[in-house]
Motif scaffolding. Structure first.
Motif, PDB file in Angstrom:
ATOM      1  N   GLU A  96      15.345  17.631 -14.725  1.00 19.83           N
ATOM      2  CA  GLU A  96      15.790  17.470 -16.111  1.00 19.83           C
ATOM      3  C   GLU A  96      16.379  16.080 -16.367  1.00 19.83           C
ATOM      4  O   GLU A  96      16.111  15.459 -17.393  1.00 19.83           O
ATOM      5  CB  GLU A  96      16.842  18.539 -16.431  1.00 19.83           C
ATOM      6  CG  GLU A  96      17.470  18.424 -17.803  1.00 19.83           C
ATOM      7  CD  GLU A  96      18.591  19.437 -18.021  1.00 19.83           C
ATOM      8  OE1 GLU A  96      19.255  19.325 -19.070  1.00 19.83           O
ATOM      9  OE2 GLU A  96      18.824  20.318 -17.171  1.00 19.83           O
ATOM     10  N   PHE A  97      17.169  15.590 -15.414  1.00 22.33           N
ATOM     11  CA  PHE A  97      17.828  14.301 -15.596  1.00 22.33           C
ATOM     12  C   PHE A  97      17.109  13.157 -14.887  1.00 22.33           C
ATOM     13  O   PHE A  97      17.589  12.027 -14.878  1.00 22.33           O
ATOM     14  CB  PHE A  97      19.283  14.376 -15.126  1.00 22.33           C
ATOM     15  CG  PHE A  97      20.153  15.179 -16.061  1.00 22.33           C
ATOM     16  CD1 PHE A  97      20.699  14.583 -17.183  1.00 22.33           C
ATOM     17  CD2 PHE A  97      20.393  16.526 -15.821  1.00 22.33           C
ATOM     18  CE1 PHE A  97      21.492  15.316 -18.059  1.00 22.33           C
ATOM     19  CE2 PHE A  97      21.187  17.266 -16.687  1.00 22.33           C
ATOM     20  CZ  PHE A  97      21.740  16.662 -17.814  1.00 22.33           C
ATOM     21  N   ASN A  98      15.972  13.464 -14.265  1.00 20.88           N
ATOM     22  CA  ASN A  98      15.173  12.455 -13.555  1.00 20.88           C
ATOM     23  C   ASN A  98      16.028  11.692 -12.545  1.00 20.88           C
ATOM     24  O   ASN A  98      16.088  10.456 -12.557  1.00 20.88           O
ATOM     25  CB  ASN A  98      14.507  11.496 -14.542  1.00 20.88           C
ATOM     26  CG  ASN A  98      13.443  10.652 -13.879  1.00 20.88           C
ATOM     27  OD1 ASN A  98      12.824  11.071 -12.903  1.00 20.88           O
ATOM     28  ND2 ASN A  98      13.242   9.451 -14.397  1.00 20.88           N
ATOM     29  N   ILE A  99      16.710  12.449 -11.680  1.00 23.68           N
ATOM     30  CA  ILE A  99      17.583  11.864 -10.664  1.00 23.68           C
ATOM     31  C   ILE A  99      17.157  12.340  -9.285  1.00 23.68           C
ATOM     32  O   ILE A  99      16.477  13.359  -9.147  1.00 23.68           O
ATOM     33  CB  ILE A  99      19.070  12.216 -10.905  1.00 23.68           C
ATOM     34  CG1 ILE A  99      19.267  13.736 -11.020  1.00 23.68           C
ATOM     35  CG2 ILE A  99      19.582  11.494 -12.160  1.00 23.68           C
ATOM     36  CD1 ILE A  99      20.701  14.176 -11.183  1.00 23.68           C
ATOM     37  N   SER A 100      17.555  11.602  -8.262  1.00 22.47           N
ATOM     38  CA  SER A 100      17.148  11.931  -6.896  1.00 22.47           C
ATOM     39  C   SER A 100      18.284  12.492  -6.049  1.00 22.47           C
ATOM     40  O   SER A 100      18.100  12.758  -4.871  1.00 22.47           O
ATOM     41  CB  SER A 100      16.553  10.697  -6.215  1.00 22.47           C
ATOM     42  OG  SER A 100      17.486   9.639  -6.220  1.00 22.47           O
ATOM     43  N   SER A 101      19.451  12.675  -6.664  1.00 29.41           N
ATOM     44  CA  SER A 101      20.562  13.309  -5.960  1.00 29.41           C
ATOM     45  C   SER A 101      21.440  14.027  -6.967  1.00 29.41           C
ATOM     46  O   SER A 101      21.409  13.726  -8.165  1.00 29.41           O
ATOM     47  CB  SER A 101      21.384  12.281  -5.176  1.00 29.41           C
ATOM     48  OG  SER A 101      22.005  11.368  -6.052  1.00 29.41           O
ATOM     49  N   LEU A 102      22.216  14.951  -6.449  1.00 29.07           N
ATOM     50  CA  LEU A 102      23.008  15.820  -7.310  1.00 29.07           C
ATOM     51  C   LEU A 102      24.321  16.133  -6.615  1.00 29.07           C
ATOM     52  O   LEU A 102      24.327  16.458  -5.426  1.00 29.07           O
ATOM     53  CB  LEU A 102      22.203  17.106  -7.529  1.00 29.07           C
ATOM     54  CG  LEU A 102      22.635  18.133  -8.537  1.00 29.07           C
ATOM     55  CD1 LEU A 102      22.563  17.560  -9.947  1.00 29.07           C
ATOM     56  CD2 LEU A 102      21.724  19.351  -8.440  1.00 29.07           C
ATOM     57  N   GLY A 103      25.414  16.027  -7.346  1.00 30.03           N
ATOM     58  CA  GLY A 103      26.698  16.418  -6.780  1.00 30.03           C
ATOM     59  C   GLY A 103      26.820  17.930  -6.733  1.00 30.03           C
ATOM     60  O   GLY A 103      26.286  18.632  -7.590  1.00 30.03           O
ATOM     61  N   ILE A 104      27.510  18.411  -5.717  1.00 32.01           N
ATOM     62  CA  ILE A 104      27.790  19.842  -5.600  1.00 32.01           C
ATOM     63  C   ILE A 104      29.304  20.003  -5.738  1.00 32.01           C
ATOM     64  O   ILE A 104      30.071  19.372  -5.005  1.00 32.01           O
ATOM     65  CB  ILE A 104      27.309  20.406  -4.242  1.00 32.01           C
ATOM     66  CG1 ILE A 104      25.838  20.038  -3.994  1.00 32.01           C
ATOM     67  CG2 ILE A 104      27.533  21.918  -4.194  1.00 32.01           C
ATOM     68  CD1 ILE A 104      24.852  20.525  -5.031  1.00 32.01           C
ATOM     69  N   VAL A 105      29.716  20.838  -6.688  1.00 31.09           N
ATOM     70  CA  VAL A 105      31.138  20.965  -6.993  1.00 31.09           C
ATOM     71  C   VAL A 105      31.660  22.372  -6.759  1.00 31.09           C
ATOM     72  O   VAL A 105      30.925  23.351  -6.805  1.00 31.09           O
ATOM     73  CB  VAL A 105      31.452  20.541  -8.447  1.00 31.09           C
ATOM     74  CG1 VAL A 105      31.159  19.068  -8.668  1.00 31.09           C
ATOM     75  CG2 VAL A 105      30.699  21.389  -9.449  1.00 31.09           C
ATOM     76  N   GLU A 106      32.970  22.398  -6.503  1.00 34.02           N
ATOM     77  CA  GLU A 106      33.724  23.651  -6.406  1.00 34.02           C
ATOM     78  C   GLU A 106      35.089  23.360  -7.006  1.00 34.02           C
ATOM     79  O   GLU A 106      35.762  22.405  -6.596  1.00 34.02           O
ATOM     80  CB  GLU A 106      33.860  24.082  -4.943  1.00 34.02           C
ATOM     81  CG  GLU A 106      34.691  25.336  -4.771  1.00 34.02           C
ATOM     82  CD  GLU A 106      34.805  25.741  -3.309  1.00 34.02           C
ATOM     83  OE1 GLU A 106      34.686  26.944  -3.042  1.00 34.02           O
ATOM     84  OE2 GLU A 106      35.047  24.852  -2.453  1.00 34.02           O
ATOM     85  N   ASN A 148      35.907  19.799  -7.984  1.00 35.58           N
ATOM     86  CA  ASN A 148      35.936  18.802  -6.913  1.00 35.58           C
ATOM     87  C   ASN A 148      34.556  18.687  -6.290  1.00 35.58           C
ATOM     88  O   ASN A 148      33.904  19.703  -6.027  1.00 35.58           O
ATOM     89  CB  ASN A 148      36.941  19.194  -5.825  1.00 35.58           C
ATOM     90  CG  ASN A 148      38.357  19.163  -6.334  1.00 35.58           C
ATOM     91  OD1 ASN A 148      38.774  18.211  -6.975  1.00 35.58           O
ATOM     92  ND2 ASN A 148      39.100  20.229  -6.069  1.00 35.58           N
ATOM     93  N   VAL A 149      34.114  17.460  -6.052  1.00 31.77           N
ATOM     94  CA  VAL A 149      32.825  17.248  -5.402  1.00 31.77           C
ATOM     95  C   VAL A 149      32.986  17.557  -3.918  1.00 31.77           C
ATOM     96  O   VAL A 149      33.822  16.966  -3.240  1.00 31.77           O
ATOM     97  CB  VAL A 149      32.332  15.806  -5.601  1.00 31.77           C
ATOM     98  CG1 VAL A 149      31.039  15.572  -4.840  1.00 31.77           C
ATOM     99  CG2 VAL A 149      32.141  15.511  -7.082  1.00 31.77           C
ATOM    100  N   ILE A 150      32.177  18.508  -3.444  1.00 30.96           N
ATOM    101  CA  ILE A 150      32.271  18.909  -2.034  1.00 30.96           C
ATOM    102  C   ILE A 150      31.002  18.587  -1.250  1.00 30.96           C
ATOM    103  O   ILE A 150      30.963  18.742  -0.034  1.00 30.96           O
ATOM    104  CB  ILE A 150      32.591  20.413  -1.889  1.00 30.96           C
ATOM    105  CG1 ILE A 150      31.490  21.259  -2.533  1.00 30.96           C
ATOM    106  CG2 ILE A 150      33.954  20.725  -2.489  1.00 30.96           C
ATOM    107  CD1 ILE A 150      31.529  22.722  -2.149  1.00 30.96           C
ATOM    108  N   GLY A 151      29.964  18.150  -1.967  1.00 29.43           N
ATOM    109  CA  GLY A 151      28.712  17.864  -1.276  1.00 29.43           C
ATOM    110  C   GLY A 151      27.728  17.148  -2.160  1.00 29.43           C
ATOM    111  O   GLY A 151      27.990  16.864  -3.327  1.00 29.43           O
ATOM    112  N   ILE A 152      26.582  16.863  -1.553  1.00 26.91           N
ATOM    113  CA  ILE A 152      25.488  16.191  -2.245  1.00 26.91           C
ATOM    114  C   ILE A 152      24.172  16.817  -1.789  1.00 26.91           C
ATOM    115  O   ILE A 152      24.048  17.239  -0.634  1.00 26.91           O
ATOM    116  CB  ILE A 152      25.487  14.670  -1.972  1.00 26.91           C
ATOM    117  CG1 ILE A 152      24.413  13.946  -2.804  1.00 26.91           C
ATOM    118  CG2 ILE A 152      25.321  14.371  -0.485  1.00 26.91           C
ATOM    119  CD1 ILE A 152      24.513  12.425  -2.751  1.00 26.91           C
ATOM    120  N   VAL A 153      23.230  16.892  -2.698  1.00 28.62           N
ATOM    121  CA  VAL A 153      21.872  17.320  -2.380  1.00 28.62           C
ATOM    122  C   VAL A 153      20.940  16.235  -2.895  1.00 28.62           C
ATOM    123  O   VAL A 153      21.096  15.752  -4.013  1.00 28.62           O
ATOM    124  CB  VAL A 153      21.524  18.677  -3.023  1.00 28.62           C
ATOM    125  CG1 VAL A 153      20.039  18.961  -2.953  1.00 28.62           C
ATOM    126  CG2 VAL A 153      22.280  19.792  -2.345  1.00 28.62           C
TER     127      VAL A 153
END
Length: 142
Positions: free
Chosen positions: A41-51, A54-59
């Motif tokens: 949708e956002f034409n991006i190659s990485s995505l933050g993972i939050v909880e 707070n950002v706890i990871g990346i995909v």
């Protein structure tokens, strides 16, 4: 000023000039499919993972392939199963050169940028490589 040093001078500017203005993220309980859809949708190659905000990871695209599809995971499984925990970050006042060194040392292509300990955006190796190429192209054109 020596014209030969101009492209490398660009590498000494703060990374803040080359950071996305907003972090695109999903909750750690989101599905792998939801994460992939958000990236498309956002034409991006990485995505933050939050909880809890707070950002706890990346995909990354690579994670979706190697840790997801190649390992036979269901698209319905949680994205937290394929994310990289505790992603590498750099402070927003770090130089482009320092960020490139950090990415090279850790063999990563996506890096979260922090300000006062909070993730404020992301930068990618591709964006930074393009920056240096732009500097070289400007130098050559002169």
């Amino acid at each position: 000023m020596n014209k030969k040093t101009q492209p490398s001078e660009k590498l000494n500017v703060p990374i803040r000039r080359f950071v996305t203005n907003r972090l695109i993220a999903v909750n750690k309980n989101s599905s792998i499919q939801d994460a992939a859809s958000r990236m498309v949708e956002f034409n991006i190659s990485s995505l933050g993972i939050v909880e809890d905000d707070n950002v706890i990871g990346i995909v990354t695209d690579k994670d979706l392939k190697k840790r997801g599809l190649a390992q036979g995971r269901s698209p319905k499984q949680s994205v937290s199963e394929i994310m990289t925990h505790d992603p590498i970050t750099a402070d927003i006042s770090s130089s482009v050169l320092d960020v490139l060194k950090l990415m090279s040392k850790n063999k990563i292509k996506h890096l979260f940028v922090t300000e006062n300990g909070k993730v404020v955006g992301v930068t990618t190796l591709k964006e930074l490589e393009d920056l240096d190429l732009q500097g070289l192209e400007t130098f050559i054109a002169r």
